[in-house]
Design an enzyme around this catalytic site. Structure first.
Site, PDB file in Angstrom:
ATOM      1  N   ASP A 146      -5.250  -7.240  -7.431  1.00 57.04           N
ATOM      2  CA  ASP A 146      -4.741  -8.017  -6.365  1.00 57.04           C
ATOM      3  C   ASP A 146      -6.008  -9.002  -6.121  1.00 57.04           C
ATOM      4  O   ASP A 146      -6.725  -9.081  -5.345  1.00 57.04           O
ATOM      5  CB  ASP A 146      -4.750  -7.102  -5.176  1.00 57.04           C
ATOM      6  CG  ASP A 146      -4.519  -7.828  -3.894  1.00 57.04           C
ATOM      7  OD1 ASP A 146      -3.854  -8.964  -4.049  1.00 57.04           O
ATOM      8  OD2 ASP A 146      -4.848  -7.403  -2.740  1.00 57.04           O
ATOM      9  N   ARG A 166       0.910  -1.084   0.033  1.00 53.98           N
ATOM     10  CA  ARG A 166       0.006  -0.054   0.102  1.00 53.98           C
ATOM     11  C   ARG A 166       0.799   1.037  -0.012  1.00 53.98           C
ATOM     12  O   ARG A 166       0.503   2.204  -0.831  1.00 53.98           O
ATOM     13  CB  ARG A 166      -1.052  -0.006   1.245  1.00 53.98           C
ATOM     14  CG  ARG A 166      -1.956  -1.025   0.990  1.00 53.98           C
ATOM     15  CD  ARG A 166      -3.056  -0.741   2.086  1.00 53.98           C
ATOM     16  NE  ARG A 166      -2.872  -1.461   3.355  1.00 53.98           N
ATOM     17  CZ  ARG A 166      -3.161  -2.673   3.302  1.00 53.98           C
ATOM     18  NH1 ARG A 166      -3.727  -3.592   2.616  1.00 53.98           N
ATOM     19  NH2 ARG A 166      -2.833  -3.431   4.588  1.00 53.98           N
ATOM     20  N   CYS A 226      -1.583 -14.022  -4.952  1.00 53.45           N
ATOM     21  CA  CYS A 226      -1.372 -14.719  -3.469  1.00 53.45           C
ATOM     22  C   CYS A 226      -1.405 -16.191  -3.453  1.00 53.45           C
ATOM     23  O   CYS A 226      -1.586 -16.826  -2.420  1.00 53.45           O
ATOM     24  CB  CYS A 226      -2.414 -14.096  -2.516  1.00 53.45           C
ATOM     25  SG  CYS A 226      -3.861 -14.269  -2.974  1.00 53.45           S
ATOM     26  N   PHE A 262     -10.217  -5.809  -7.407  1.00 51.35           N
ATOM     27  CA  PHE A 262     -10.254  -6.510  -6.421  1.00 51.35           C
ATOM     28  C   PHE A 262      -9.954  -5.651  -5.317  1.00 51.35           C
ATOM     29  O   PHE A 262      -9.037  -5.967  -4.367  1.00 51.35           O
ATOM     30  CB  PHE A 262      -9.346  -7.644  -6.487  1.00 51.35           C
ATOM     31  CG  PHE A 262      -9.448  -8.604  -7.803  1.00 51.35           C
ATOM     32  CD1 PHE A 262     -10.383  -9.418  -7.999  1.00 51.35           C
ATOM     33  CD2 PHE A 262      -8.540  -8.386  -8.820  1.00 51.35           C
ATOM     34  CE1 PHE A 262     -10.307 -10.186  -9.250  1.00 51.35           C
ATOM     35  CE2 PHE A 262      -8.743  -8.932 -10.065  1.00 51.35           C
ATOM     36  CZ  PHE A 262      -9.752  -9.971 -10.322  1.00 51.35           C
TER      37      PHE A 262
END
Ligand code: SAH
Length: 401
Positions: free
Chosen positions: A305, A217, A345, A233
């Site tokens: 993401d 971030r 991820c 996302f």
């Protein structure tokens, strides 16, 4: 002093190599003889076929991962003292790598990588949220909760979010609820790099927030000044808030969950950011990206993401196509000199494969791009060197011509 007799689990010949390398998993196929009369989660001594002592582990009769190592030290008993020491080590590491003036939310225990297989503990301000993912962690729940409460006397309560699919593989049912202290409020407010977020620890994803993206971030914020951004996302808008606070000119948040986007709206408001600069689109990212491409929309900054696309090895091909699709569309939507933050991820997708998929996506979109930086999970989600599986989040910052 008498020592309790610990049941033994004996490996097949030549199957001790990974344990000698301190990898904490013992797969069912490596087991020659499991102890007969023991309960799920009980402690076993793991021996090589020739009788050599290798490790002390938690036994999981239902799982393909038949045992997970607590310790490689024969003199170490698995008892309340063991869990207290492991928690103290985990806490010490977090204290040394995190600045409390930057955030009051972090992962305190990251399972295998902190020497506590099956246990996740996240801290949100004055609350702890735990996941007990394996029979071993489940068996020691009360001991762990007691140690957490003692080690963190400033905490108001400990809440459980063991409502995760992986528990099924262990024969465990989903459980949520208060474990100790006060009930958490509907939303716990946390601060991260000057931005405020409200965490719903009862219904939010994982334990409520994607703490693993904290540093990323900040990287997005560093690229955000003046940018028109697409946050794909978006969940509760973590990247959007960080970008707006850093001077992003416009943000479109896309997510399938209307509830997550409602909280994103709230995050924009509690951070005093101008909501006239923010759009929210509830829907499927794949079709929305296609619509934007058809409509000729373009962005300076795009964040992709997605959730974990690869759930098992058999998923890899299908998931690769999914990653390539969204990345190709994102490259098409970038303005000249635009920047793409793209993540995966999925632990089962390696860095090399991910980079290749992103490269193929740029090629198909007809864009020339360079990698500015590789990204990974924040350091409060460490990876034990002997447990590479602990490194699951990967990302790239790409810049197009
Ligand atoms: N970027 C977020 C975390 C994203 S988690 C953060 O930093 O906090 C993945 C998100 O993708 C979830 O919010 C989920 O609701 C959403 N999602 C899953 N499938 C989707 C789809 N097909 N289209 C759009 N959103 C989707």
């Amino acid at each position: 002093m008498t020592h309790p007799i610990i049941p033994t689990l004996i490996l097949k010949p030549k199957r001790e190599k990974s344990l000698v390398g301190r990898h904490p998993w013992i797969f069912s196929g490596a087991v020659n003889r499991a102890p007969g009369d023991i309960q799920a989660g009980d402690t076993v001594d793991v021996l090589a076929a020739g009788g050599r002592w290798l490790a002390r582990a938690a036994y999981s009769p239902r799982s393909q991962i038949r045992a997970r190592v607590w310790t490689f030290d024969r003199s170490e008993a698995i008892d309340a003292g063991f869990f207290d020491r492991q928690l103290q080590r985990a806490l010490c590491l977090r204290k040394s790598i995190l600045d409390p003036s930057e955030t009051n939310a972090f992962r305190l225990v990251s399972a295998e990588s902190d020497g506590l297989p099956g246990l996740i503990v996240d801290r949100y301000d004055r609350w702890l949220v735990c996941q007990f993912l394996t029979t071993g962690a489940e068996k020691w729940k009360a001991t762990i909760v007691e140690a957490l409460a003692r080690r963190m006397p400033d905490c108001k309560g400990i809440f459980e979010r063991s409502d995760v699919d992986v528990r099924k593989k262990e024969g465990l049912k989903p459980v949520t609820g208060k474990l100790w202290g006060d009930d958490p409020p509907d939303h716990i407010e946390i601060v991260e790099n000057g931005c405020h977020y409200r965490i719903d620890v009862r219904k939010g994803h994982k334990t409520g927030f994607y703490l693993d993206q904290r540093d990323n971030r900040a990287w997005v914020a560093a690229h955000a000044a003046g940018a028109e951004m697409l946050n794909c996302f978006a969940y509760t808008g973590g990247f959007a808030v960080a970008a707006l606070a850093a001077g992003a000119a416009w943000v479109v948040n896309v997510d399938a969950s209307a509830g997550a986007l409602d909280l994103a709206r709230e995050h924009v408001s509690i951070n005093d950011l101008n909501d006239r600069w923010v759009e929210y689109e509830t829907g499927d990212a794949f079709s929305l990206l296609r619509q934007y491409a058809d409509a000729g929309r373009h962005f300076d900054l795009i964040v992709l993401d997605p959730p974990k696309f690869v759930k098992s090895k058999g998923d890899l091909m299908r998931a690769s196509r999914g990653y390539k699709d969204i990345n190709r569309l994102a490259f098409m939507l970038l303005k000249p000199k635009g920047t793409l933050f793209t993540f995966s991820c999925s632990g089962l997708m390696g860095r090399d494969l991910f980079q290749k998929i992103v490269a193929d996506a740029a090629l198909d979109a007809g864009r020339r791009a360079v990698i500015l930086r590789w990204l990974s999970q924040a350091p409060d989600h460490p990876t034990a060197l002997s447990f590479p599986e602990g490194s699951y989040l990967k990302g790239l910052i790409c810049r197009v011509d």
